[in-house]
Design a protein around this motif. Structure first.
Motif, PDB file in Angstrom:
ATOM      1  N   HIS A 201       0.852  -1.191   0.000  1.00 30.63           N
ATOM      2  CA  HIS A 201       0.000   0.000   0.000  1.00 30.63           C
ATOM      3  C   HIS A 201       0.887   1.240   0.000  1.00 30.63           C
ATOM      4  O   HIS A 201       1.693   1.435   0.918  1.00 30.63           O
ATOM      5  CB  HIS A 201      -0.922   0.011   1.223  1.00 30.63           C
ATOM      6  N   ILE A 202       0.737   2.070  -1.021  1.00 28.06           N
ATOM      7  CA  ILE A 202       1.572   3.261  -1.185  1.00 28.06           C
ATOM      8  C   ILE A 202       0.666   4.479  -1.273  1.00 28.06           C
ATOM      9  O   ILE A 202      -0.257   4.527  -2.096  1.00 28.06           O
ATOM     10  CB  ILE A 202       2.440   3.137  -2.453  1.00 28.06           C
ATOM     11  N   PHE A 203       0.922   5.455  -0.398  1.00 35.49           N
ATOM     12  CA  PHE A 203       0.135   6.684  -0.374  1.00 35.49           C
ATOM     13  C   PHE A 203       1.000   7.836  -0.874  1.00 35.49           C
ATOM     14  O   PHE A 203       2.055   8.129  -0.295  1.00 35.49           O
ATOM     15  CB  PHE A 203      -0.358   6.973   1.043  1.00 35.49           C
ATOM     16  N   TRP A 204       0.557   8.463  -1.963  1.00 36.61           N
ATOM     17  CA  TRP A 204       1.217   9.652  -2.485  1.00 36.61           C
ATOM     18  C   TRP A 204       0.496  10.874  -1.922  1.00 36.61           C
ATOM     19  O   TRP A 204      -0.402  11.435  -2.531  1.00 36.61           O
ATOM     20  CB  TRP A 204       1.165   9.664  -4.006  1.00 36.61           C
ATOM     21  N   HIS A 205       0.881  11.268  -0.727  1.00 32.96           N
ATOM     22  CA  HIS A 205       0.265  12.410  -0.060  1.00 32.96           C
ATOM     23  C   HIS A 205       0.957  13.697  -0.501  1.00 32.96           C
ATOM     24  O   HIS A 205       2.094  13.684  -0.968  1.00 32.96           O
ATOM     25  CB  HIS A 205       0.365  12.235   1.463  1.00 32.96           C
ATOM     26  N   ASP A 207       2.266  15.831   1.335  1.00 30.69           N
ATOM     27  CA  ASP A 207       3.447  16.071   2.166  1.00 30.69           C
ATOM     28  C   ASP A 207       4.576  15.081   1.911  1.00 30.69           C
ATOM     29  O   ASP A 207       5.684  15.270   2.423  1.00 30.69           O
ATOM     30  CB  ASP A 207       3.073  15.986   3.652  1.00 30.69           C
ATOM     31  N   GLY A 208       4.288  14.006   1.183  1.00 30.34           N
ATOM     32  CA  GLY A 208       5.318  13.003   0.931  1.00 30.34           C
ATOM     33  C   GLY A 208       4.735  11.601   0.891  1.00 30.34           C
ATOM     34  O   GLY A 208       3.564  11.383   1.183  1.00 30.34           O
ATOM     35  N   ILE A 209       5.593  10.646   0.569  1.00 30.17           N
ATOM     36  CA  ILE A 209       5.133   9.266   0.409  1.00 30.17           C
ATOM     37  C   ILE A 209       5.020   8.569   1.767  1.00 30.17           C
ATOM     38  O   ILE A 209       5.777   8.838   2.697  1.00 30.17           O
ATOM     39  CB  ILE A 209       6.101   8.486  -0.514  1.00 30.17           C
ATOM     40  N   LEU A 210       4.056   7.685   1.866  1.00 29.80           N
ATOM     41  CA  LEU A 210       3.892   6.781   3.000  1.00 29.80           C
ATOM     42  C   LEU A 210       3.645   5.402   2.401  1.00 29.80           C
ATOM     43  O   LEU A 210       2.700   5.228   1.630  1.00 29.80           O
ATOM     44  CB  LEU A 210       2.713   7.205   3.876  1.00 29.80           C
ATOM     45  N   ALA A 350       8.022   9.525  -6.657  1.00 26.54           N
ATOM     46  CA  ALA A 350       7.224   9.382  -5.438  1.00 26.54           C
ATOM     47  C   ALA A 350       7.412  10.531  -4.461  1.00 26.54           C
ATOM     48  O   ALA A 350       6.536  10.787  -3.625  1.00 26.54           O
ATOM     49  CB  ALA A 350       7.573   8.076  -4.743  1.00 26.54           C
ATOM     50  N   THR A 351       8.543  11.249  -4.562  1.00 27.39           N
ATOM     51  CA  THR A 351       8.845  12.269  -3.555  1.00 27.39           C
ATOM     52  C   THR A 351       8.696  13.696  -4.054  1.00 27.39           C
ATOM     53  O   THR A 351       9.046  14.637  -3.336  1.00 27.39           O
ATOM     54  CB  THR A 351      10.286  12.084  -3.026  1.00 27.39           C
ATOM     55  N   MET A 352       8.177  13.883  -5.257  1.00 35.10           N
ATOM     56  CA  MET A 352       8.012  15.263  -5.740  1.00 35.10           C
ATOM     57  C   MET A 352       7.050  16.023  -4.834  1.00 35.10           C
ATOM     58  O   MET A 352       6.056  15.476  -4.340  1.00 35.10           O
ATOM     59  CB  MET A 352       7.533  15.274  -7.194  1.00 35.10           C
TER      60      MET A 352
END
Length: 488
Positions: A201-205, A207-210, A350-352
């Motif tokens: 499970h990858i969250f592209w928030h 504020d950043g990736i989780l 993922a970190t933009m």
């Protein structure tokens, strides 16, 4: 195994242990030393991908890993409110169409126990102090706990001793690359609120990736990008409250961690040596390349270094010319470059932080993931199915062939549990196969149970499961010349 081994291995992580097991399986004497008092008790490198599982299957001992791991069948990317993409790992073109989630502590346990059963014990609290390549052997200084020194002479030395490799420093090789400015938090603990449990499970928030990676039961690995300057505390390890706070802000509602097993902060290094060998000394795994954990390729790439380098056995046995070893650096350096590039791109994507670029990224990924062929390509890249050696000095250009793997490509079928040992598996018309095996008994073995389709081509499958030569039956002379160029 005291005394003078054929191969001295520095470093008993997954890469060094794999290499030791493979050499011992081929009858080669080894010593393997590690300065740590015991193997890791941390989850560390967590996923074993399809190509790695195939290689362990060919070697005959994949079962122990499968029993200790959890199959992950998919990955989901979302913003926390909306799904961006789903990738099915069932699409991987392999008999192991999934990612096997297995803590590095378990991987090392299985490999070390197998090695011990073969009569080789990892020599712990023993550090490589230095070495000298004498031309016909390598002289190494080993330092035991308490400072006792031993001089060992081995035919070959392999540095599997990690990012701060003593062997790499001794060779004077530059570890070129950089350390990314972003800080990361890692947690390994018990998590509730995530479904399905066999998915990444990858969250592209904003504020950043989780990212969440299943381990076993309700245990998960959690990784979060903290940016270059977010929060206080520098590179201090996060607390459980920090992790739960990140999950509450960036994840979907209701995700909670309890009873953490491991909490850590880290930064990502992207570095690689140009050459993986010089003389009688080789580098493998993190000693040669380190990169972003995106995609979980690091340990897998290192283990595959070890399977490739196990070709040492052909030279040590006197079955092949030493020039065979020149292929190792050429092949694995190219793969390392590719993995470094792909992992870097995934991390960058993922970190933009720019909200406009994030929206564009999400739209493009959502659109691309709607195409089955894109899904298949992504799954195969994760599973490392796309690795090959088309430009290798050991790859003979294919002639006219029906469908099937060409020279330099992966052979998709099991190599009979390693029954061929460290030899080329020959497939083709029975009379041609028999002729080649008779002329090169130390280099070639006939494939058991060939199908009718196999007799339409002539193939030489390398011991590491890649096609070295492929052509029509009329090209038997070329296949013979290929083996003759390798034979002593």
């Amino acid at each position: 195994m005291p005394g003078s081994p054929k191969v001295l291995i520095a470093g008993a992580g997954p890469v060094g242990l794999t290499l030791a097991n493979e050499l011992v399986r081929h009858g080669i004497s080894v010593r393997i030393v590690d300065k740590a008092a015991q193997r890791t008790d941390k989850s560390k490198a967590l996923v074993m991908w399809s190509r790695t599982l195939e290689l362990f299957d060919d070697a005959g001992y994949v079962g122990a890993f499968l029993s200790a791991g959890l199959q992950a069948h998919g990955a989901q990317i979302s913003t926390g409110k909306q799904v961006v993409a789903r990738v099915s790992l069932d699409l991987i073109d392999s008999r192991f169409a999934y990612g096997l989630m297995i803590p590095q502590s378990e991987t090392e346990r299985i490999l070390e126990e197998r090695l011990a059963a073969a009569g080789v014990t990892v020599e712990r609290c023993v550090e490589l102090g230095g070495f000298t390549d004498r031309g016909d052997s390598v002289e190494a200084s080993l330092i035991a706990a308490g400072g006792a020194r031993e001089t060992v002479r081995a035919d070959w030395l392999v540095g599997c001793d990690g990012a701060h490799s003593t062997v790499r420093h001794g060779l004077g090789f530059a570890f070129e690359g950089s350390t990314l400015q972003s800080r990361w938090a890692l947690a390994d603990g018990h998590v509730t609120g995530l479904e399905p449990q066999d998915h990444l499970h990858i969250f592209w928030h904003r504020d950043g990736i989780l990212a969440f990676f299943p381990i076993v039961g309700d245990r998960w690995r959690v990784v979060a990008d903290l940016g270059a300057g977010e929060g206080e505390g520098g590179d201090t390890d996060p607390t459980l409250d920090d992790i739960n706070g990140l999950m509450a802000r960036r994840g979907s509602p209701g995700i909670v961690m309890t009873d953490p097993i491991w909490l850590a902060a880290f930064r990502i290094n992207e570095r690689k040596v140009k050459d993986y060998s010089r003389g009688r000394v080789f580098l493998a795994g993190d000693a040669a390349h380190i990169h972003s954990p995106a995609g979980g390729q690091g340990m897998n790439t290192g283990i595959q270094d070890a399977f490739n380098l196990a070709w040492l056995a052909l030279v040590i046995e006197g079955a092949a010319r030493p020039a065979l070893l020149d292929s190792y650096s050429a092949e694995r350096s190219a793969v390392g470059e590719k993995v470094l590039r792909n992992a870097g791109r995934l991390t960058e994507m993922a970190t933009m932080r720019n909200p406009l670029l994030q929206d564009i990224r999400n739209t493009i990924v959502r659109f691309a993931a709607s195409f089955p062929q894109v899904q298949h390509k992504v799954a195969d890249q994760l599973g490392e199915m796309d690795i090959g050696y088309p430009e290798s000095p050991l790859t003979a250009a294919s002639g006219q062939l029906p469908d099937g793997p060409k020279a330099g490509e992966r052979w998709p079928h099991r190599l009979a549990g390693g029954a061929g040992g460290c030899r080329f598996t020959v497939l083709g018309p029975p009379d041609l196969v028999a002729g080649l095996v008779a002329k090169f008994p130390r280099l070639a073995v006939a494939a058991p149970g060939q199908s009718a389709a196999d007799t339409m081509t002539l193939r030489l499958i390398r011991p590491d499961g890649y096609v070295g030569f492929a052509g029509g039956p009329q090209e038997a002379a070329r296949a013979e010349a290929y083996l003759a160029a390798l034979a002593c």
